[in-house]
Design an enzyme around this catalytic site. Structure first.
Site, PDB file in Angstrom:
ATOM      1  CE  LYS C  67      16.482  -5.073 -38.289  1.00  0.00           C
ATOM      2  NZ  LYS C  67      16.428  -6.540 -38.515  1.00  0.00           N
ATOM      3  CE1 TYR C 243      14.017  -9.976 -38.719  1.00  0.00           C
ATOM      4  CE2 TYR C 243      13.595 -11.306 -36.767  1.00  0.00           C
ATOM      5  CZ  TYR C 243      14.107 -10.165 -37.356  1.00  0.00           C
ATOM      6  OH  TYR C 243      14.703  -9.222 -36.594  1.00  0.00           O
TER       7      TYR C 243
END
Lengths: 309, 309, 309, 309
Positions: C67, C243
Site C-alpha cells: 500500500k 491498523y
C-alpha cells in the site's frame, strides 16, 4: 369466557416446575434481594371480570412498566408534539445504550428505552417541582387502578439513585443536546421514583385496562384517553416494549406489552382484556423469563394474538 | 361489509388531489421511469369478496414485498431453524445498512432488511440452481394468487443487477462470515429476480390472503402455512416490515404490512382481509407515501387496527 | 555506524528463542501454509550500507506493505487531489471494517486500511487495463529496489481472489457511493496482485530507502518524490500504518512503518536508514509479533525513535 | 540557530493578515468572550534560548493541553499499569464521543480524548481530596515551568462546571463500567480545574521543555521523566494529540503536539525545542486554526519535522 380461570390454572401448572428460572436483576441492589421463586398472573377482562393465579397479590417493583403510564400523562399534556422530543422507532440496541443518542443528536429512539423515558419524564415535569410530579403520577396510577393503596418504594428509588450511573450519563447527554429542560438530578429524581412504583399483578392489570378498552376503564367508567390514542400506545408497546427483545415477544406472544426489570410484564389483548404477570427471574435481554413464557401460553390457549387466532 | 367499496371510494376521493406526491425510487434505473401519478388499492376479504379502486389492475414491481413470499418458502423448507441464519428484531437502521452486520457477525437482524432477505434466498436455494429457485418462487406466487399470468420483469431484474452494488457488498460480507452457502452471484441472481416480480394490487392481495385467514387461502382452499406460522409472519411484518419506518407505520396504521420501493404496500387485517395498495412516490424512509396514507385512512374508517377499534 | 551489525546480531540472539510465536494469517489459504519459525531483518542506511541477519534473503508476501508503494504512485499521478477520495486519519477500527465507510459516505479513513488502499488502486488504474496497472507497479517496485528479480506470486493472488469476500464487499460498497471508477473485479484484480508482491527483507528495505532519504534513493541516485512528500508518507505510516495497533507501535517503536499480514514490517528512520523485518507469526491486531519486538529492540538500542533518543 | 527569531518573525508577518480566522469555542461561555484577533508563539530550545513573537505573554486557558501534564503525573504514580484504565490508540471519533466507550466497555481509547483524560485524573486523585489533587497539579506545572505565577482561572472552571453535560455523561458512563474510583463530581471538579490552567506561550513552552530534552528540563536541571517515557508521551501526542485531526496534523506539521479549545497548541521537536502557539479561532475539528498553520510554517522553515527534513 368461563374457562379463562381454567386456562390460567393450566398455565400455572406448567410454569410451577420452572419457577426460579432466569436471573434477578442485580444492578439495582434492592432488586437483587428478591426471591426469584415467585410467579403471579392476573387477567382483567373488558367486562370487568378478574382472574388470578399464584402470587398475584404480592407487590413488586414495576420499573419500566411505569413508562407506559408516564407516556400516557405526557401525551395528555403536550399531545403529538411529544414526538419532537422522542422518536417512535425500535432502537435495535440495549435498553440503556447511549450510542444511538450520539448518532441521532440526543433524540431517543422511543419512549420505552431509558433515554426516551427520561425525556418523557422531563415533559411531564413542566411547571412542577419533582415532588409534585411524583405525586401527580402516583395519583394518576391510583386513579387508573381505582386503588388508593398503591405506593412508591422509597428504598428501591434510593437504591437506583445511588447506582444509576448510566441513567445519569443518558440524562446529561440529552441535556448537552438541549433535549432536557429541567436539572438532571430533578428529572432523575422523578424517574427513579416512577420506576419504584410498587404494584401487584391485579393493580397493574386494572391500571392498564383502559388500553384494552378503547381508552376508558370499564370498571370505573373513567375515560382516560381517546380510542385512537389507546391504539397508538398499544402500537408503541408492540414495536418497542421489550427493548431489543421486542421482535421476539411479538413473534412468540403477539400482544402489545411492556416489561420491567422487576420481573413484571403488562400486556393488552385489545378489546378483550389486560394482563399482568410477574416472575422476577430475567432472560438475557432483561425481560421476565417465565412471564414471557406464560404470556405465550396464554396467547396460544386463548387465541388472543393480535396477529390472528 | 357492504360499505367497504364506499370506504375505498372515499379514500380514493381524498387521495386523488395528492397523487404524485413523494419521490420515485431512482437508484434502480428501470423504476425511475415510472409515472408517479398513479394510485390503486384492492381489498380481498376472508370470505372471498374483492373491492378495488383506481389503478388496481396495473402491474408494478413488488420489490421487497417479495420478501414475505420468500420467507414463507424458507420457513416451509427449514422451519424454525431458519433463525440461526437471520434474527427477528427490528434493525434500528436503514434497509441497506451494513453496520449491523459487522457488529453482529454477519447475522442480519431480520428477514425484511436486504441482508436478511438475501440470507433467506440462500436458504430457499438449497439444492437448486438459480433458475430453478426463481421458477419455484414464481410457481409459488402464482399458486398463492391462483393466477398463472404473474411474471417477472427481466428488465427490472437486469437493471438491479447492474447497479446493486450495496447488495453485492451485503452478500459478500455475509459470505465472509460464512452466512451464505451459495456463490454470491447465484444468490443475488435469484434475489434480483424475486424483487422484479410484477403484480397488480389484486394479484398481490390474493397472493397474501392466506396471512389474513389462518394460513389458508379461502378462495382456493389451499392450505399454505399453519395458523401459528401465519401469525408469526404477521408479527414480523408489523415489527420489521417497513425498515426504519416500522414503528411509525404501526403507530399510524396498526396493521402488519410490508412495503417495497416499487411503491407497493401489502397489509393484513388478521381474520378480516388482505390489502394491497400501490402508488410509486416514496417518503423519506422509502415507503409509498400515499400508500401509507391510504392505509391509515382505511384502518381509521374500518376499525381494523390490530391495536383496538 | 560500525556497530549496526552488532546490534542486529544481538537482536537476533534475543529473538531466536521466541521464533514461532504468534499466529500465521489463516484467512488467505496460501499464506496459512508458511512455516512460522522464520525471522529475517535488513537495514539499509542512507549512505548505502546494508546490514542483515537471519532469513533476510527469503522472499515473502509483502501484502499490505504494498500500500505504501501504491500510495506513492497515486500521489505521483494525481497529487494532493487524492485526498478527495480517501482520508488521512487513523480509523479506530479493524483493517477490514466496513462500518466507517457507511458512516462516512464511502470515503475510507486512510490509504492503509483495506478500503482506502482499494480506492488508491482505483486511482492508479486510471487509463490502464488491470494487467497494465499491475505491470506498472511491478516495474516501479523493481526500479525502487533496483532489482529486476522481484515478482508477484500468482498463487497467492489467486488464493486471495477466491476468499477475499470482505474486500469484495468493501469495493462494492465504495462503488455504491461512487468512490470507485473502475469495475470492482478489475480493481480487486490489481489489488490482490499488488498484495501478492513477493520480496525479501533486503529488496524491501532498498525499495523503501527513498522515504528515509528525502525522497531519493542514494544507492541508485533515483529521485522518487520530493522531500515534503516523503515526510508526509512517513507521517501517514506512523499514524495509520498498523491498523488499530498504530498507536501501540508508535508508543513502543517510535518509527514510521507499515505492516503486512504476510509477517513483514517496513520501517523508516528518517535521515538514517530504512528497515525491513519479517517473521510470519502475527499478534492479535494482525501485525508480525516478533517483527514488532525486533523493531522495538532496534529503536531502543540505536536511539532512532523519531520521538527522541 | 541565530535565525530562529527571523523565522518566527517571518511566520508572524505571514499570519498577521489572517488573524481572526476560525471560530472561538462557544460551548464554554467564559471562553466565548475571548477576542479571536490574537496570536502569540514561543520557542524554547534545549540549550535554553527563548524566542517569542506576538501575544506570547498573554495568558490563555490551556484546556486540553493540561492532559499532557496530568498524563505525566499519572504515569509517575502508577507507571505502565495506567494502560489498564485507558488505551493508546487514536479514537477515530470526536473528542467528546461516548460511542467508543460503550463499544469498548468503558475503557477510553487514549488519554487525550475527554473520557481518557477523566480516567487519568481519577488515577492522579488516588489518596487525595479534590482540592489536594488540584494543588498537586498546580505545583507540578509551576515546577516544570519554573514559574510560581501560574494560576487556575476559577471563572473558567466554574463556567465548565455549569455547562459540561457531556463530560458528566462520560464520567458517569465510565463509573457504570467501574472505570472510575472516585465520585464523579470530585473527579470532574479536578478535571475542570486542570482545564482552566491559565498560562502564556512562554510558560507553556518552558513547562513542556522536558519532553524535547530526554525528560529533563535543561533550564532548571530538573529531571522529570526518563528519556523512554518522554519518547512515549511524544508518541501519544503525535498519534492522538489532536482528536480526529491527529492524522492531518502529523501530515502537515510532523511534530508531536497537543491542542486545546482555548486556542493553544503545544508541540515538541525532539532533541531541539519545545514550542507553544496560541490563537483563539478554532478550525472544524476544534484545533487552533492559525496555530496549526504557524506550526506547519515553522516545521517547513526549520526542517524540524520528525519525519525527515
Amino acid at each position: 369466557m368461563a374457562d379463562l380461570q381454567a386456562i390460567l390454572d393450566s398455565i400455572y401448572t406448567d410454569i410451577l416446575p420452572r419457577v426460579g428460572e432466569g436471573k434477578v436483576a442485580d444492578y439495582i441492589p434492592e432488586l437483587a434481594k428478591i426471591d426469584p421463586r415467585q410467579f403471579g398472573m392476573t387477567i382483567v377482562t373488558v367486562d370487568g371480570k378478574v382472574y388470578r393465579v399464584g402470587d398475584a397479590d404480592i407487590a413488586f417493583s414495576i420499573q419500566s412498566i411505569s413508562k407506559v403510564f408516564m407516556l400516557t400523562l405526557a401525551l395528555g399534556k403536550v399531545g403529538e408534539s411529544l414526538w419532537k422530543r422522542v422518536g417512535r422507532e425500535p432502537s435495535g440496541s440495549a435498553f440503556n445504550s447511549i450510542v444511538q443518542l450520539e448518532h441521532e443528536s440526543g433524540i431517543p429512539r422511543n419512549p420505552f428505552i431509558n433515554a426516551g423515558a427520561i425525556a418523557v419524564t422531563d415533559v411531564v415535569m413542566a411547571g412542577h417541582a419533582p415532588r409534585e410530579a411524583i405525586g401527580e403520577l402516583l395519583r394518576f396510577v391510583r386513579y387508573l387502578a381505582d386503588d388508593e393503596s398503591i405506593t412508591i418504594d422509597d428504598k428501591v428509588a434510593r437504591s437506583e439513585t445511588q447506582t444509576g450511573y448510566r441513567n445519569v450519563a443518558l440524562a446529561n447527554f440529552m441535556r448537552a443536546y438541549r433535549n432536557l429542560d429541567h436539572p438532571v438530578e430533578h428529572v432523575l429524581g422523578v424517574y427513579f421514583h416512577q420506576c419504584a412504583l410498587s404494584m401487584n399483578c391485579e393493580q397493574l392489570a386494572r391500571a392498564g385496562l383502559f388500553l384494552a378498552a378503547r381508552g376508558s376503564n370499564p370498571m370505573t367508567g373513567h375515560s382516560v384517553v381517546s380510542p385512537k390514542r389507546a391504539r397508538r400506545i398499544n402500537a408503541l408497546m408492540l414495536t418497542c416494549g421489550h427493548y431489543d427483545g421486542s421482535g421476539d415477544f411479538a413473534y412468540h406472544v403477539g400482544l402489545p406489552g411492556k416489561s420491567g426489570v422487576g420481573g413484571g410484564i403488562f400486556a393488552v389483548a385489545p378489546g378483550i382484556a389486560s394482563i399482568a404477570v410477574w416472575s422476577p427471574g430475567l432472560n438475557k435481554v432483561g425481560n421476565s423469563q417465565l412471564g414471557a413464557v406464560a404470556l405465550e401460553m396464554l396467547a396460544a390457549r386463548t387465541g388472543w394474538s393480535v396477529f390472528g387466532d
